[in-house]
Design a protein around this motif. Structure first.
Motif, short mmCIF file in Angstrom:
data_model
loop_
_atom_site.label_atom_id
_atom_site.label_comp_id
_atom_site.label_asym_id
_atom_site.label_seq_id
_atom_site.Cartn_x
_atom_site.Cartn_y
_atom_site.Cartn_z
N LEU A 1 0.91 -1.27 0.04
CA LEU A 1 -0.05 0.06 -0.04
C LEU A 1 0.91 1.38 0.00
O LEU A 1 2.02 1.14 0.52
CB LEU A 1 -0.81 0.08 1.26
CG LEU A 1 -2.22 -0.96 1.42
CD1 LEU A 1 -2.55 -1.07 2.85
CD2 LEU A 1 -3.01 -0.61 0.12
N PRO A 2 0.44 2.34 -0.56
CA PRO A 2 1.06 3.74 -0.35
C PRO A 2 1.08 3.98 1.20
O PRO A 2 0.45 3.64 1.85
CB PRO A 2 0.19 4.66 -1.09
CG PRO A 2 -0.60 3.70 -1.98
CD PRO A 2 -0.80 2.44 -1.22
N HIS A 3 2.45 4.65 1.37
CA HIS A 3 2.57 4.93 2.84
C HIS A 3 1.30 5.54 3.78
O HIS A 3 1.04 5.42 4.67
CB HIS A 3 3.89 5.68 2.96
CG HIS A 3 4.36 6.07 4.18
ND1 HIS A 3 4.86 4.76 5.15
CD2 HIS A 3 4.25 6.88 5.12
CE1 HIS A 3 5.15 5.41 6.20
NE2 HIS A 3 5.07 6.56 6.16
N LYS A 4 0.88 6.71 2.79
CA LYS A 4 -0.16 7.64 3.63
C LYS A 4 -1.39 6.61 3.77
O LYS A 4 -2.16 6.66 5.05
CB LYS A 4 -0.59 8.36 2.53
CG LYS A 4 0.41 9.82 2.70
CD LYS A 4 -0.36 10.88 1.90
CE LYS A 4 0.40 12.14 2.13
NZ LYS A 4 -0.21 13.36 1.49
N THR A 5 -1.78 5.69 3.01
CA THR A 5 -2.93 4.76 3.16
C THR A 5 -2.66 3.74 4.35
O THR A 5 -3.53 3.50 5.09
CB THR A 5 -3.32 4.03 1.79
OG1 THR A 5 -3.44 4.96 0.73
CG2 THR A 5 -4.58 3.31 2.16
N ALA A 6 -1.53 3.09 4.31
CA ALA A 6 -1.06 2.53 5.32
C ALA A 6 -1.07 3.07 6.86
O ALA A 6 -1.78 2.73 7.63
CB ALA A 6 0.32 1.84 5.25
N VAL A 7 -0.69 4.44 6.95
CA VAL A 7 -0.69 5.05 8.28
C VAL A 7 -2.07 5.23 8.72
O VAL A 7 -2.67 4.93 9.62
CB VAL A 7 0.10 6.30 8.00
CG1 VAL A 7 -0.19 7.16 9.34
CG2 VAL A 7 1.65 5.93 7.80
N ARG A 8 -2.99 5.66 7.62
CA ARG A 8 -4.34 5.74 7.90
C ARG A 8 -5.16 4.43 8.37
O ARG A 8 -5.97 4.73 9.45
CB ARG A 8 -5.28 6.35 6.79
CG ARG A 8 -4.98 7.78 6.74
CD ARG A 8 -5.90 8.24 5.52
NE ARG A 8 -7.29 7.91 5.58
CZ ARG A 8 -7.91 7.27 4.40
NH1 ARG A 8 -7.27 7.40 3.22
NH2 ARG A 8 -8.97 7.03 4.48
N LEU A 9 -4.71 3.41 8.02
CA LEU A 9 -5.42 2.19 8.19
C LEU A 9 -4.89 1.50 9.64
O LEU A 9 -5.71 1.12 10.43
CB LEU A 9 -5.30 1.09 7.06
CG LEU A 9 -5.94 1.17 5.91
CD1 LEU A 9 -5.49 0.06 4.76
CD2 LEU A 9 -7.53 0.98 6.38
N ILE A 10 -3.60 1.82 9.84
CA ILE A 10 -3.05 1.07 10.91
C ILE A 10 -3.19 2.04 12.32
O ILE A 10 -3.12 1.93 13.41
CB ILE A 10 -1.55 0.56 11.00
CG1 ILE A 10 -0.77 1.62 10.66
CG2 ILE A 10 -1.44 -0.47 9.69
CD1 ILE A 10 0.78 1.28 10.85
N GLY A 11 -3.03 3.31 12.07
CA GLY A 11 -3.31 4.37 13.24
C GLY A 11 -1.90 4.82 13.45
O GLY A 11 -1.01 4.18 13.27
#
Length: 55
Positions: free
Chosen positions: A26-36
């Protein structure tokens, strides 16, 4: 209602495990949004290692 909330929490946890283990691309920004933000530091550490090994 509680069952739906429990299922949502379970799915988020599964996605978090996939992202942190590197099995999901996943793109970094999307991953951060999903995992918190509480788990995002793991992504930063992994990203720094990946970029240094590519050079």
């Amino acid at each position: 209602m509680r069952t739906r909330k429990a299922e949502e929490i379970r799915m988020r946890y599964q996605y978090r495990r996939l992202i942190l283990s590197g099995k999901s691309k996943l793109p970094h920004k999307t991953a951060v949004r999903l995992i918190g933000p509480d788990c995002a530091y793991h992504l930063y550490a992994r990203g720094a290692q990946a970029s240094s090994s590519n050079t």
